[in-house]
Design a protein around this motif. Sequence first.
Motif, mmCIF file in Angstrom:
data_model
loop_
_atom_site.group_PDB
_atom_site.id
_atom_site.type_symbol
_atom_site.label_atom_id
_atom_site.label_comp_id
_atom_site.label_asym_id
_atom_site.label_seq_id
_atom_site.Cartn_x
_atom_site.Cartn_y
_atom_site.Cartn_z
ATOM 1 N N LYS A 230 -7.485 11.766 -10.714
ATOM 2 C CA LYS A 230 -8.817 12.288 -10.379
ATOM 3 C C LYS A 230 -8.764 13.711 -9.892
ATOM 4 O O LYS A 230 -7.907 14.185 -9.285
ATOM 5 N N LYS B 25 0.509 5.616 0.833
ATOM 6 C CA LYS B 25 -0.328 6.693 1.348
ATOM 7 C C LYS B 25 -0.271 7.847 0.350
ATOM 8 O O LYS B 25 0.805 8.341 0.025
ATOM 9 N N VAL B 26 -1.432 8.263 -0.135
ATOM 10 C CA VAL B 26 -1.526 9.357 -1.094
ATOM 11 C C VAL B 26 -2.114 10.557 -0.365
ATOM 12 O O VAL B 26 -3.186 10.468 0.227
ATOM 13 N N ILE B 27 -1.404 11.680 -0.417
ATOM 14 C CA ILE B 27 -1.865 12.909 0.220
ATOM 15 C C ILE B 27 -2.082 13.939 -0.876
ATOM 16 O O ILE B 27 -1.165 14.274 -1.622
ATOM 17 N N LYS B 28 -3.336 14.414 -0.984
ATOM 18 C CA LYS B 28 -3.672 15.395 -2.019
ATOM 19 C C LYS B 28 -4.064 16.716 -1.370
ATOM 20 O O LYS B 28 -4.766 16.738 -0.362
ATOM 21 N N TYR C 187 0.829 -1.197 0.000
ATOM 22 C CA TYR C 187 0.000 0.000 0.000
ATOM 23 C C TYR C 187 0.865 1.250 0.000
ATOM 24 O O TYR C 187 2.014 1.227 0.428
ATOM 25 N N VAL D 191 -5.442 7.211 -8.913
ATOM 26 C CA VAL D 191 -6.007 8.067 -7.864
ATOM 27 C C VAL D 191 -5.548 9.512 -8.053
ATOM 28 O O VAL D 191 -6.337 10.443 -7.867
ATOM 29 N N LYS E 275 -6.199 15.682 1.887
ATOM 30 C CA LYS E 275 -6.928 14.424 1.998
ATOM 31 C C LYS E 275 -5.934 13.281 1.884
ATOM 32 O O LYS E 275 -5.144 13.231 0.946
ATOM 33 N N GLU E 276 -6.001 12.372 2.829
ATOM 34 C CA GLU E 276 -5.091 11.227 2.848
ATOM 35 C C GLU E 276 -5.865 9.961 2.526
ATOM 36 O O GLU E 276 -6.977 9.771 2.995
ATOM 37 N N GLU E 277 -5.265 9.102 1.703
ATOM 38 C CA GLU E 277 -5.865 7.817 1.339
ATOM 39 C C GLU E 277 -4.790 6.752 1.344
ATOM 40 O O GLU E 277 -3.659 7.001 0.951
ATOM 41 N N MET E 278 -5.159 5.555 1.760
ATOM 42 C CA MET E 278 -4.286 4.396 1.636
ATOM 43 C C MET E 278 -4.796 3.597 0.446
ATOM 44 O O MET E 278 -5.938 3.145 0.451
ATOM 45 N N VAL E 279 -3.982 3.481 -0.589
ATOM 46 C CA VAL E 279 -4.379 2.774 -1.798
ATOM 47 C C VAL E 279 -3.317 1.743 -2.158
ATOM 48 O O VAL E 279 -2.146 1.896 -1.802
#
Length: 50
Positions: free
Chosen positions: A50, A19-22, A17, A47, A35-39
């Motif tokens: 988008k 961590k994506v921080i936008k 995985y 991701v 916004k943080e997402e684990m992808v």
Amino acid sequence: MAKKVVATLKKEGGVTYAKVIKAVRSEKTGAYTFKEEMVPSQMVKEVLKK
């Protein structure tokens, strides 16, 4: 004691995985929020498009 999330994500043969921080700009105030997402690693480029 709190468990570490990283320890559960690092298993042999499992999916890796990232961590994506936008930074997202608010239309109302103009301020930036994050916004943080684990992808899964394979989906990072999708991701970010988008």
